[in-house]
Scaffold this motif. Structure first.
Motif, PDB file in Angstrom:
ATOM      1  N   GLU A  44      38.739  45.289  35.509  1.00 14.77           N
ATOM      2  CA  GLU A  44      38.802  43.892  35.091  1.00 14.77           C
ATOM      3  C   GLU A  44      40.237  43.383  35.152  1.00 14.77           C
ATOM      4  OE1 GLU A  44      37.632  41.071  31.236  1.00 14.77           O
ATOM      5  OE2 GLU A  44      37.339  43.247  31.169  1.00 14.77           O
ATOM      6  N   ARG A  45      41.187  44.186  34.683  1.00 21.62           N
ATOM      7  CA  ARG A  45      42.603  43.791  34.744  1.00 21.62           C
ATOM      8  C   ARG A  45      43.060  43.664  36.201  1.00 21.62           C
ATOM      9  NH1 ARG A  45      47.472  43.356  31.682  1.00 21.62           N
ATOM     10  NH2 ARG A  45      49.106  43.070  33.229  1.00 21.62           N
ATOM     11  N   PHE A  46      42.628  44.590  37.034  1.00 19.76           N
ATOM     12  CA  PHE A  46      42.989  44.537  38.451  1.00 19.76           C
ATOM     13  C   PHE A  46      42.507  43.234  39.076  1.00 19.76           C
ATOM     14  CE2 PHE A  46      41.835  45.180  42.907  1.00 19.76           C
ATOM     15  CZ  PHE A  46      43.033  45.604  43.443  1.00 19.76           C
ATOM     16  N   GLU A  47      41.260  42.858  38.822  1.00 20.71           N
ATOM     17  CA  GLU A  47      40.713  41.636  39.400  1.00 20.71           C
ATOM     18  C   GLU A  47      41.423  40.402  38.849  1.00 20.71           C
ATOM     19  OE1 GLU A  47      38.824  41.511  41.899  1.00 20.71           O
ATOM     20  OE2 GLU A  47      38.285  43.635  41.975  1.00 20.71           O
ATOM     21  N   LEU A  48      41.814  40.454  37.582  1.00 17.10           N
ATOM     22  CA  LEU A  48      42.542  39.352  36.973  1.00 17.10           C
ATOM     23  C   LEU A  48      43.889  39.158  37.668  1.00 17.10           C
ATOM     24  CD1 LEU A  48      42.023  37.430  34.542  1.00 17.10           C
ATOM     25  CD2 LEU A  48      43.400  38.998  33.157  1.00 17.10           C
ATOM     26  N   GLU A  49      44.582  40.257  37.948  1.00 20.05           N
ATOM     27  CA  GLU A  49      45.864  40.185  38.655  1.00 20.05           C
ATOM     28  C   GLU A  49      45.686  39.646  40.067  1.00 20.05           C
ATOM     29  OE1 GLU A  49      47.885  43.981  36.310  1.00 20.05           O
ATOM     30  OE2 GLU A  49      47.025  44.235  38.312  1.00 20.05           O
ATOM     31  N   GLN A  50      44.629  40.101  40.733  1.00 18.88           N
ATOM     32  CA  GLN A  50      44.375  39.622  42.087  1.00 18.88           C
ATOM     33  C   GLN A  50      44.147  38.116  42.099  1.00 18.88           C
ATOM     34  OE1 GLN A  50      44.202  41.422  45.272  1.00 18.88           O
ATOM     35  NE2 GLN A  50      45.499  42.631  43.928  1.00 18.88           N
ATOM     36  N   ALA A  51      43.312  37.640  41.163  1.00 18.20           N
ATOM     37  CA  ALA A  51      42.949  36.225  41.151  1.00 18.20           C
ATOM     38  C   ALA A  51      44.099  35.328  40.715  1.00 18.20           C
ATOM     39  CB  ALA A  51      41.742  36.013  40.230  1.00 18.20           C
ATOM     40  N   ASN A  52      44.876  35.761  39.733  1.00 20.75           N
ATOM     41  CA  ASN A  52      45.864  34.878  39.108  1.00 20.75           C
ATOM     42  C   ASN A  52      47.294  35.096  39.571  1.00 20.75           C
ATOM     43  OD1 ASN A  52      44.367  33.260  36.914  1.00 20.75           O
ATOM     44  ND2 ASN A  52      43.590  35.339  36.680  1.00 20.75           N
TER      45      ASN A  52
END
Length: 401
Positions: A64-72
């Motif tokens: 979830e943190r990885f995807e958050l970094e990718q998106a933001n």
């Protein structure tokens, strides 16, 4: 850890004879760099402070943190992709896949660097299949030979008369927002996002221009595929705590166990430290190579590390692949090609040494930390006063999460 040796001593640049003759004195640097260097205290007066700084282990483990970094972060900011020296001349072309997006970077006939998706506008075939620098006047698809100019225009279609209602002007390459500054090339990975180059700070660019990064020579490149979160790979380059310990048998004895002089340049971080031989009066030795006594380490937001050495500069693009995987594209820059035996020997030994230090020490530390964190033994990670730049960086990063 898998090492992929992509190139050694190769560059698209013309031959230049600088060798070791051209070194940098303090007077060659930017006013900002000089002011920071003047703040380095004598080693016996440099005392680290105690801090209370922690981060949850989940920031290195969570999908979830990885995807958050990718998106933001990685899809909302332009990210550094490579050095200008890779595309030093008009007609230079290189493909890039480190961020999971097939990119094609090309310097056109006017000297402008452009970024495109590496996909033919016929059926999507890759136009360039490797990630090595090339020289070309145009790019031709290996599938059906559609041909594109270096500015992305479709200029050739075999048997074009067999395609009804077709206009080549409508099928140019998919272009991405791109900017070149300070010897680095930044690209927006998401075509649909508003171009955001706010992480390119003028003071940062001034520092890199003072180092002459835009005109340096690519001595060698190596790609490292790591089983570690990208931030764990980045952390050693934000602190000096590990240097005399992790590097005890290599470069550790060259450095003092003292805090860095740290500056925030927009989103970016500059660290300046005096080596073991540093004393304030050494800054005023006329003609002295400043990099023999002072090290600069930059974190270019969000994921690129630049470290100075007496005769070369190391650039590392640390690219996330998954929560527990990353790729590092390491590039060693020199002021020119080796023009004498001494320069050739120094560059070769330096290249072998730095690949060993980074690859078998810093990157290994990231991988074994990833394994330990994955065991569930730690709920959080704690940082000491010699690591205080790491939580500073996370404060910048977390603004956008």
């Amino acid at each position: 850890m898998n090492l992929i040796d992509t190139a050694t001593q190769t560059s698209a640049q013309p031959s230049r004879s600088k060798g070791l003759a051209q070194t940098q004195t303090i007077s060659d640097l930017s006013e900002s760099q000089v002011a920071a260097i003047r703040k380095i205290p004598p080693h016996d007066a440099a005392k680290p402070r105690a801090i209370d700084a922690r981060r949850p282990a989940s920031i290195f483990l969570s999908n979830e943190r990885f995807e958050l970094e990718q998106a933001n972060i990685f899809r909302k900011f332009a990210v550094p992709v490579t050095v200008s020296a890779i595309l030093s001349q008009p007609g230079s072309v290189i493909a890039h896949e480190g961020y999971g997006v097939p990119l094609l970077l090309m310097r056109d006939k006017q000297g402008v660097v452009r970024a495109f998706l590496n996909a033919c506008m016929h059926k999507g075939s890759k136009l360039v299949e490797d990630c090595e620098p090339h020289r070309a006047g145009k790019v031709t698809c290996p599938y059906h030979a559609w041909t594109f100019a270096l500015d992305g225009r479709l200029v050739g279609v075999p048997r074009e008369e067999t395609i009804a209602n077709f206009d080549k002007a409508d099928r140019g390459l998919a272009e991405l927002a791109c900017r070149e500054a300070g010897g680095l090339i930044w690209v927006m990975l998401d075509r649909t996002a508003e171009p955001n180059f706010s992480n390119i700070d003028d003071e940062l660019v001034g520092d890199f221009n003072a180092f002459d990064i835009p005109d340096m020579h690519v001595y060698g490149r190596k790609t490292f595929e790591l089983d570690a979160n990208w931030k764990l790979v980045q952390e050693p380059f934000l602190e000096g705590y590990h240097v005399q310990r992790l590097h005890a048998r290599s470069v550790g004895p060259m450095f003092a166990d003292v805090p860095n002089v740290t500056s925030v340049l927009g989103h970016n971080i500059r660290q300046i430290s005096g080596k073991i031989n540093f004393t304030p009066d050494c800054l005023d030795i006329e003609g002295e190579n400043i990099h023999k006594s002072v090290t600069h380490a930059y974190l270019v937001f969000p994921n690129t590390v630049i470290v100075t050495s007496p005769y070369y500069i190391s650039v590392m693009f640390i690219m996330p692949k998954a929560a527990g995987r990353s790729v590092v594209d390491y590039i060693m820059l020199t002021r020119g090609e080796a023009d004498n035996e001494k320069a050739a020997d120094v560059y070769q030994r330096s290249y072998e040494m730095i690949l060993n230090v980074f690859g078998n020490e810093d990157f290994r530390a990231a991988e074994i930390s990833q394994k330990g964190l994955s065991s569930g033994a730690l709920e959080d990670v704690v940082y000491c006063g010699l690591e205080e730049t790491i939580p500073l960086y996370y404060e910048i990063l977390e603004r956008y999460l």
